[in-house]
Design a protein around this motif. Structure first.
Motif, mmCIF file in Angstrom:
data_model
loop_
_atom_site.group_PDB
_atom_site.id
_atom_site.type_symbol
_atom_site.label_atom_id
_atom_site.label_comp_id
_atom_site.label_asym_id
_atom_site.label_seq_id
_atom_site.Cartn_x
_atom_site.Cartn_y
_atom_site.Cartn_z
ATOM 1 N N ILE A 5 0.860 -1.190 0.000
ATOM 2 C CA ILE A 5 0.000 0.000 0.000
ATOM 3 C C ILE A 5 0.894 1.238 0.000
ATOM 4 O O ILE A 5 1.398 1.654 1.045
ATOM 5 C CB ILE A 5 -0.929 0.000 1.234
ATOM 6 N N PRO A 6 1.129 1.822 -1.184
ATOM 7 C CA PRO A 6 2.019 2.978 -1.251
ATOM 8 C C PRO A 6 1.262 4.294 -1.080
ATOM 9 O O PRO A 6 0.079 4.384 -1.366
ATOM 10 C CB PRO A 6 2.592 2.893 -2.673
ATOM 11 N N GLY A 7 1.979 5.311 -0.631
ATOM 12 C CA GLY A 7 1.367 6.638 -0.527
ATOM 13 C C GLY A 7 2.351 7.612 0.077
ATOM 14 O O GLY A 7 3.446 7.223 0.517
ATOM 15 N N SER A 8 1.943 8.881 0.086
ATOM 16 C CA SER A 8 2.779 9.898 0.725
ATOM 17 C C SER A 8 2.542 9.911 2.236
ATOM 18 O O SER A 8 3.461 10.185 3.016
ATOM 19 C CB SER A 8 2.460 11.283 0.154
ATOM 20 N N PHE A 9 1.303 9.708 2.632
ATOM 21 C CA PHE A 9 0.938 9.601 4.050
ATOM 22 C C PHE A 9 1.475 10.770 4.875
ATOM 23 O O PHE A 9 2.107 10.580 5.909
ATOM 24 C CB PHE A 9 1.400 8.254 4.629
ATOM 25 N N VAL A 65 5.729 4.190 2.723
ATOM 26 C CA VAL A 65 5.785 5.654 2.686
ATOM 27 C C VAL A 65 6.793 6.013 1.597
ATOM 28 O O VAL A 65 8.001 5.831 1.769
ATOM 29 C CB VAL A 65 6.208 6.226 4.058
ATOM 30 N N LEU A 66 6.281 6.475 0.445
ATOM 31 C CA LEU A 66 7.132 6.768 -0.710
ATOM 32 C C LEU A 66 7.699 8.178 -0.579
ATOM 33 O O LEU A 66 6.936 9.134 -0.518
ATOM 34 C CB LEU A 66 6.309 6.653 -1.999
ATOM 35 N N VAL A 67 9.026 8.270 -0.517
ATOM 36 C CA VAL A 67 9.662 9.581 -0.311
ATOM 37 C C VAL A 67 10.846 9.754 -1.250
ATOM 38 O O VAL A 67 11.454 8.780 -1.704
ATOM 39 C CB VAL A 67 10.155 9.757 1.154
ATOM 40 N N GLY A 91 12.311 4.819 -1.206
ATOM 41 C CA GLY A 91 12.564 5.805 -2.238
ATOM 42 C C GLY A 91 12.256 5.175 -3.592
ATOM 43 O O GLY A 91 12.048 3.972 -3.691
ATOM 44 N N GLY A 92 12.210 5.988 -4.627
ATOM 45 C CA GLY A 92 12.070 5.432 -5.981
ATOM 46 C C GLY A 92 10.661 5.020 -6.335
ATOM 47 O O GLY A 92 9.693 5.649 -5.928
ATOM 48 N N LEU A 93 10.576 3.925 -7.086
ATOM 49 C CA LEU A 93 9.304 3.510 -7.670
ATOM 50 C C LEU A 93 8.519 2.576 -6.755
ATOM 51 O O LEU A 93 9.107 1.716 -6.078
ATOM 52 C CB LEU A 93 9.553 2.787 -9.001
ATOM 53 N N ALA A 94 7.192 2.697 -6.828
ATOM 54 C CA ALA A 94 6.331 1.807 -6.053
ATOM 55 C C ALA A 94 6.525 0.355 -6.487
ATOM 56 O O ALA A 94 6.505 -0.556 -5.652
ATOM 57 C CB ALA A 94 4.873 2.230 -6.221
ATOM 58 N N ILE A 95 6.729 0.126 -7.791
ATOM 59 C CA ILE A 95 6.890 -1.254 -8.272
ATOM 60 C C ILE A 95 8.145 -1.908 -7.680
ATOM 61 O O ILE A 95 8.154 -3.094 -7.385
ATOM 62 C CB ILE A 95 6.910 -1.338 -9.815
ATOM 63 N N GLN A 142 -4.253 4.824 -14.617
ATOM 64 C CA GLN A 142 -3.085 4.998 -15.495
ATOM 65 C C GLN A 142 -1.829 4.438 -14.815
ATOM 66 O O GLN A 142 -1.033 3.719 -15.440
ATOM 67 C CB GLN A 142 -2.900 6.478 -15.829
ATOM 68 N N MET A 143 -1.679 4.779 -13.511
ATOM 69 C CA MET A 143 -0.510 4.244 -12.782
ATOM 70 C C MET A 143 -0.568 2.721 -12.723
ATOM 71 O O MET A 143 0.448 2.039 -12.885
ATOM 72 C CB MET A 143 -0.455 4.834 -11.368
ATOM 73 N N ALA A 144 -1.784 2.172 -12.495
ATOM 74 C CA ALA A 144 -1.928 0.717 -12.392
ATOM 75 C C ALA A 144 -1.509 0.040 -13.701
ATOM 76 O O ALA A 144 -0.795 -0.971 -13.698
ATOM 77 C CB ALA A 144 -3.380 0.362 -12.056
ATOM 78 N N HIS A 145 -1.943 0.608 -14.832
ATOM 79 C CA HIS A 145 -1.577 0.014 -16.125
ATOM 80 C C HIS A 145 -0.086 0.181 -16.410
ATOM 81 O O HIS A 145 0.557 -0.733 -16.937
ATOM 82 C CB HIS A 145 -2.417 0.631 -17.242
ATOM 83 N N MET A 146 0.465 1.342 -16.064
ATOM 84 C CA MET A 146 1.911 1.538 -16.238
ATOM 85 C C MET A 146 2.676 0.501 -15.420
ATOM 86 O O MET A 146 3.588 -0.162 -15.931
ATOM 87 C CB MET A 146 2.329 2.944 -15.776
ATOM 88 N N ASN A 147 2.303 0.391 -14.164
ATOM 89 C CA ASN A 147 3.025 -0.533 -13.278
ATOM 90 C C ASN A 147 2.885 -1.979 -13.755
ATOM 91 O O ASN A 147 3.842 -2.760 -13.695
ATOM 92 C CB ASN A 147 2.528 -0.371 -11.837
ATOM 93 N N HIS A 148 1.696 -2.342 -14.245
ATOM 94 C CA HIS A 148 1.513 -3.702 -14.743
ATOM 95 C C HIS A 148 2.305 -3.929 -16.018
ATOM 96 O O HIS A 148 2.929 -4.985 -16.210
ATOM 97 C CB HIS A 148 0.031 -3.999 -14.987
HETATM 98 O O1 PNS Z 1 -0.566 9.555 -1.227
HETATM 99 P P1 PNS Z 1 -0.336 9.880 -2.664
HETATM 100 O O2 PNS Z 1 0.415 11.183 -2.797
HETATM 101 O O3 PNS Z 1 -1.578 9.836 -3.482
HETATM 102 O O4 PNS Z 1 0.640 8.715 -3.217
HETATM 103 C C1 PNS Z 1 1.078 8.703 -4.539
HETATM 104 C C2 PNS Z 1 2.191 7.669 -4.689
HETATM 105 C C3 PNS Z 1 3.367 8.017 -3.768
HETATM 106 C C4 PNS Z 1 1.674 6.308 -4.312
HETATM 107 C C5 PNS Z 1 2.618 7.668 -6.181
HETATM 108 O O5 PNS Z 1 2.964 8.945 -6.575
HETATM 109 C C6 PNS Z 1 3.770 6.718 -6.418
HETATM 110 O O6 PNS Z 1 3.578 5.529 -6.557
HETATM 111 N N1 PNS Z 1 4.994 7.279 -6.398
HETATM 112 C C7 PNS Z 1 6.197 6.529 -6.504
HETATM 113 C C8 PNS Z 1 6.894 6.765 -7.842
HETATM 114 C C9 PNS Z 1 6.350 5.832 -8.905
HETATM 115 O O7 PNS Z 1 6.201 4.645 -8.697
HETATM 116 N N2 PNS Z 1 6.037 6.419 -10.060
HETATM 117 C C10 PNS Z 1 5.516 5.726 -11.198
HETATM 118 C C11 PNS Z 1 4.000 5.723 -11.203
HETATM 119 S S1 PNS Z 1 3.376 4.842 -12.600
#
Ligand code: PNS
Length: 162
Positions: free
Chosen positions: A6-10, A35-37, A71-75, A101-107
């Motif tokens: 479960i990613p987010g800025s939180f 916690v993505l930073v 840090g970096g990418l959620a994937i 869009q993020m879900a499709h990119m990540n997949h």
């Molecule tokens: O709480 P938020 O700000 O809505 O969280 C957004 C977050 C951090 C989950 C999103 O921006 C993210 O996944 N950032 C990490 C960088 C990344 O993976 N970018 C590619 C997205 S396709």
């Protein structure tokens, strides 16, 4: 073991986030709150360590949940923890537009799927951004956050005046 990442800025963690974690724990055996930073250029109200501590304190009574900063990418973070899927809460159609869009990119990049969890209606309006803004002007947000987060906001801005 099935694990939701479960990613987010939180910044900060709020009760809508708690709902997402609870829903994920009904579907997965464990959950990792990420916690993505940007460690090179940290920004925001709370530091990465503060965000992690506040999420941990908020979720302390739940089994099967861990909280870490990444840090970096959620994937990459999801792969590092061996996640089965990424889980995201959806408040609105606007959230969906961004998240799908993020879900499709990540997949498309890694094959990892994203599970969308509809927010409880009573938390559908809650956002970290508005919590920060209202708290910074002395407004009351204790009903939207856990006691540790309310105390941390009071530590930053003083006790609410309204
Ligand atoms: O709480 P938020 O700000 O809505 O969280 C957004 C977050 C951090 C989950 C999103 O921006 C993210 O996944 N950032 C990490 C960088 C990344 O993976 N970018 C590619 C997205 S396709």
């Amino acid at each position: 073991m099935s694990t939701a990442f479960i990613p987010g800025s939180f910044d900060p963690f709020h009760l809508g986030h708690v709902d997402v974690v609870d829903q994920a724990l009904e579907l997965f055996e464990s959950a990792v709150v990420g916690v993505l930073v940007n460690f090179e250029k940290p920004s925001g109200l709370f530091t990465p360590d503060e965000r992690v501590d506040l999420a941990r304190e908020t979720l302390a009574d739940r089994a099967g949940v861990t909280v870490r900063a990444f840090g970096g990418l959620a994937i990459d973070a999801a792969a590092e923890v061996g996640a089965t899927a990424i889980a995201k809460g959806l408040r609105s159609a606007a959230d969906y537009d961004i998240e799908q869009q993020m879900a499709h990119m990540n997949h498309s990049v890694t094959g990892i799927r994203t599970v969308f969890l509809p927010c409880r209606p009573d938390f559908g309006f809650v956002s970290s951004r508005f919590i920060r803004e209202i708290a910074s002007h002395g407004g009351r947000v204790e009903h939207l956050v856990s006691a540790p987060v309310a105390a941390a906001l009071a530590g930053k801005f003083g006790s609410p005046s309204t």
